[in-house]
Write an enzyme that holds these catalytic residues in place. Structure first.
Site, PDB file in Angstrom:
ATOM      1  N   HIS A  83       0.764  -1.345  -0.029  1.00 40.69           N
ATOM      2  CA  HIS A  83       0.036  -0.135  -0.181  1.00 40.69           C
ATOM      3  C   HIS A  83       0.795   1.372  -0.029  1.00 40.69           C
ATOM      4  CE1 HIS A  83       1.085  -0.525   4.320  1.00 40.69           C
ATOM      5  NE2 HIS A  83       0.923   0.883   4.249  1.00 40.69           N
ATOM      6  N   ASP A  99       0.588   4.994   1.819  1.00 42.55           N
ATOM      7  CA  ASP A  99       0.201   5.777   3.144  1.00 42.55           C
ATOM      8  C   ASP A  99      -0.486   7.079   2.522  1.00 42.55           C
ATOM      9  OD1 ASP A  99       1.127   3.789   4.749  1.00 42.55           O
ATOM     10  OD2 ASP A  99       2.692   5.172   5.542  1.00 42.55           O
ATOM     11  N   HIS A 106       4.844   0.078   0.045  1.00 39.52           N
ATOM     12  CA  HIS A 106       5.643  -0.682   1.032  1.00 39.52           C
ATOM     13  C   HIS A 106       4.577  -1.617   1.485  1.00 39.52           C
ATOM     14  CE1 HIS A 106       3.844   2.795   3.063  1.00 39.52           C
ATOM     15  NE2 HIS A 106       3.490   2.030   4.287  1.00 39.52           N
ATOM     16  N   ARG A 118       7.930  -8.990  15.132  1.00 39.37           N
ATOM     17  CA  ARG A 118       8.328  -7.598  14.940  1.00 39.37           C
ATOM     18  C   ARG A 118       7.307  -6.555  15.653  1.00 39.37           C
ATOM     19  NH1 ARG A 118      10.317  -4.097  10.739  1.00 39.37           N
ATOM     20  NH2 ARG A 118       8.900  -2.578  10.040  1.00 39.37           N
TER      21      ARG A 118
HETATM   22  C1  LIG Z   1      -7.726  -1.018   4.145  1.00 37.20           C
HETATM   23  C2  LIG Z   1      -7.327   0.167   4.499  1.00 37.20           C
HETATM   24  C3  LIG Z   1      -6.812   0.386   5.968  1.00 37.20           C
HETATM   25  C4  LIG Z   1      -6.315   1.616   5.851  1.00 37.20           C
HETATM   26  C5  LIG Z   1      -7.520   2.476   5.503  1.00 37.20           C
HETATM   27  C6  LIG Z   1      -7.716   1.536   4.194  1.00 37.20           C
HETATM   28  O1  LIG Z   1      -9.144   1.457   3.786  1.00 37.20           O
HETATM   29  C7  LIG Z   1      -7.020   2.160   3.116  1.00 37.20           C
HETATM   30  C8  LIG Z   1      -5.857   2.882   3.696  1.00 37.20           C
HETATM   31  C9  LIG Z   1      -5.084   2.069   5.257  1.00 37.20           C
HETATM   32  C10 LIG Z   1      -4.056   2.860   5.704  1.00 37.20           C
HETATM   33  C11 LIG Z   1      -2.641   2.408   5.392  1.00 37.20           C
HETATM   34  C12 LIG Z   1      -1.624   3.765   6.151  1.00 37.20           C
HETATM   35  C13 LIG Z   1      -2.091   3.356   7.719  1.00 37.20           C
HETATM   36  O2  LIG Z   1      -1.806   2.228   8.369  1.00 37.20           O
HETATM   37  C14 LIG Z   1      -3.634   3.577   7.701  1.00 37.20           C
HETATM   38  C15 LIG Z   1      -3.887   3.976   9.368  1.00 37.20           C
HETATM   39  C16 LIG Z   1      -4.017   4.860   6.823  1.00 37.20           C
HETATM   40  O3  LIG Z   1      -4.423   5.961   7.186  1.00 37.20           O
HETATM   41  O4  LIG Z   1      -4.385   4.310   5.623  1.00 37.20           O
HETATM   42  C17 LIG Z   1      -4.298   2.531   7.089  1.00 37.20           C
HETATM   43  C18 LIG Z   1      -5.820   2.408   7.140  1.00 37.20           C
HETATM   44  C19 LIG Z   1      -6.404   1.583   8.684  1.00 37.20           C
HETATM   45  O5  LIG Z   1      -5.733   0.775   8.793  1.00 37.20           O
HETATM   46  O6  LIG Z   1      -7.480   2.003   8.863  1.00 37.20           O
HETATM   47  O1  AKG Z   2       4.613  -1.803  10.472  1.00 37.96           O
HETATM   48  C1  AKG Z   2       5.439  -1.736   9.527  1.00 37.96           C
HETATM   49  O2  AKG Z   2       6.754  -1.766   9.513  1.00 37.96           O
HETATM   50  C2  AKG Z   2       4.643  -0.846   8.515  1.00 37.96           C
HETATM   51  C3  AKG Z   2       3.303  -0.879   8.595  1.00 37.96           C
HETATM   52  C4  AKG Z   2       2.508   0.095   7.531  1.00 37.96           C
HETATM   53  O3  AKG Z   2       2.845   0.253   6.681  1.00 37.96           O
HETATM   54  C5  AKG Z   2       1.277   0.759   8.028  1.00 37.96           C
HETATM   55  O4  AKG Z   2       1.074   0.732   9.208  1.00 37.96           O
HETATM   56  O5  AKG Z   2       0.912   1.524   7.374  1.00 37.96           O
HETATM   57 FE   FE2 Z   3       2.127   1.979   5.698  1.00 31.55          FE
END
Ligand SMILES: C=C1C[C@]23C[C@@]1(O)CC[C@H]2[C@@]12CC[C@H](O)[C@@](C)(C(=O)O1)[C@H]2[C@@H]3C(=O)O
Ligand code: AKG
Ligand code: FE2
Length: 320
Positions: free
Chosen positions: A190, A192, A247, A257
């Site tokens: 994904h 961020d 990543h 981890r």
């Molecule tokens: C599948 C998902 C988890 C996420 C929200 C989403 O719908 C798409 C983006 C995901 C992500 C990736 C980065 C961060 O870990 C996170 C908190 C974010 O802002 O976008 C997660 C979201 C989540 O875990 O709620």
């Molecule tokens: O846990 C990690 O090292 C990365 C996780 C990550 O990419 C995320 O939480 O968005």
């Molecule tokens: Fe991430």
């Protein structure tokens, strides 16, 4: 769990190409800009965040994750609280459990031991300060006159910044005899959505970044450093000059981890569009403007591996 993938390519030359930036040296600002353009990712040393604070937070996180499942799930809730295996609410799964919270939460009010609450509060404050310093080095490096152009987006106490603690337990599914030596995905690929994210982990590797659409490189773990990750909104603000890096995390067969990630995001009402000071006369803006709240809502309705910026890309203007 259906989280298997083809074995990943290991780094090719036995050394890591990831840029290392000494942020105590003001001369590093050009190197940060280059790292954001070439990798969307860099490692920060000489950061000034207390190693004692980091280790207290890690110990408290380990204690939390070792609690009985029933106690942890009392905190369950999307998007804030404890989660296990399920990431987001659209069907993504990984070999991971986590705590996810707003980074500006009043930590005094969360139902954790005092030492954990204090460590959360002090860590997020300290990492936010370092993040603003790095964003100011970036604006300097980009030649933007107003140093706080980026840092002001994430420095208020009303920003929608998030904090996440991830725990990847050792994974018994990784066994040459039973799964043919395939990887198990801890956290699927994904980008961020925020502006910049700041990751620190214990000594267990697993994080990989994608440099081209097909090649993954492993990030050697370094518990005393921080890894900065360009996010989607910074890609837009720089009109695509910086790359929001894809990543993922692979589970480990023997070691757990623990990672902690600060996602520096803007306030919900913040408008995100390419910075006019970065667009040359002839250059076109590549993205439609959106508010962070619009982008966040659409991200929350997407799958982890979706290209969330696609719908905000402008159609290229054809002169002929
Ligand atoms: C599948 C998902 C988890 C996420 C929200 C989403 O719908 C798409 C983006 C995901 C992500 C990736 C980065 C961060 O870990 C996170 C908190 C974010 O802002 O976008 C997660 C979201 C989540 O875990 O709620
Ligand atoms: O846990 C990690 O090292 C990365 C996780 C990550 O990419 C995320 O939480 O968005
Ligand atoms: Fe991430």
């Amino acid at each position: 769990m259906a989280v298997l993938s083809k074995p990943a390519a290991e780094p090719k030359f036995g050394f890591s190409p990831i840029p290392v930036i000494d942020i105590s040296d003001p001369e590093s600002k050009q190197a940060i800009v280059k790292a954001c353009e070439d990798f969307g990712f860099f490692k920060v040393i000489n950061h000034g965040v207390s190693s004692e604070l980091v280790s207290v937070l890690e110990q408290e996180a380990v204690k939390f994750f070792s609690l009985p499942k029933s106690e942890k799930t009392q905190l369950a809730g999307y998007p804030f609280g404890y989660g296990s295996r399920e990431i987001g609410r659209n069907g993504d799964v990984g070999w991971v459990e986590y705590l996810l919270m707003n980074a500006n939460l009043d930590f005094g009010s969360v139902p954790f031991p005092g030492i954990f609450r204090n460590a959360l509060s002090e860590y997020t404050t300290s990492v936010k300060k370092m993040t603003c310093h790095v964003l100011e080095m970036i604006t300097d490096g980009l030649g933007i006159k107003q140093r706080d152009t980026l840092s002001k987006l994430v420095s208020d106490s009303n920003t929608d910044s998030m904090f996440r603690l991830n725990h990847y337990p050792p994974c018994p599914l990784i066994n040459k005899n039973t799964n043919g030596g395939k990887n198990v995905i801890g956290f699927g690929e994904h980008t961020d959505p925020q502006i910049i994210s700041v990751l620190r982990s214990n000594n267990t590797s697993g994080l990989q970044i994608c440099l081209t659409d097909t090649s993954w490189i492993s990030v050697p773990s370094d518990p005393s450093s921080f890894f900065f990750n360009v996010c989607d909104s910074l890609q837009v603000l720089t009109n695509g000059r910086f790359k929001s890096v894809k990543h993922r995390v692979l589970a480990n067969s023997r070691k757990s981890r623990v990672s902690m990630i600060y996602f520096a995001g803007p306030s919900l009402t913040q408008r995100i569009a390419p910075l006019t000071c970065l667009i040359d006369n002839e250059e076109e803006s590549l993205y439609e403007e959106f508010t962070w709240s619009e982008y966040k809502n659409s991200a929350d309705n997407s799958r982890l591996s979706d290209n969330r910026l696609q719908q905000f890309k402008k159609e290229p203007v054809n002169d002929s």
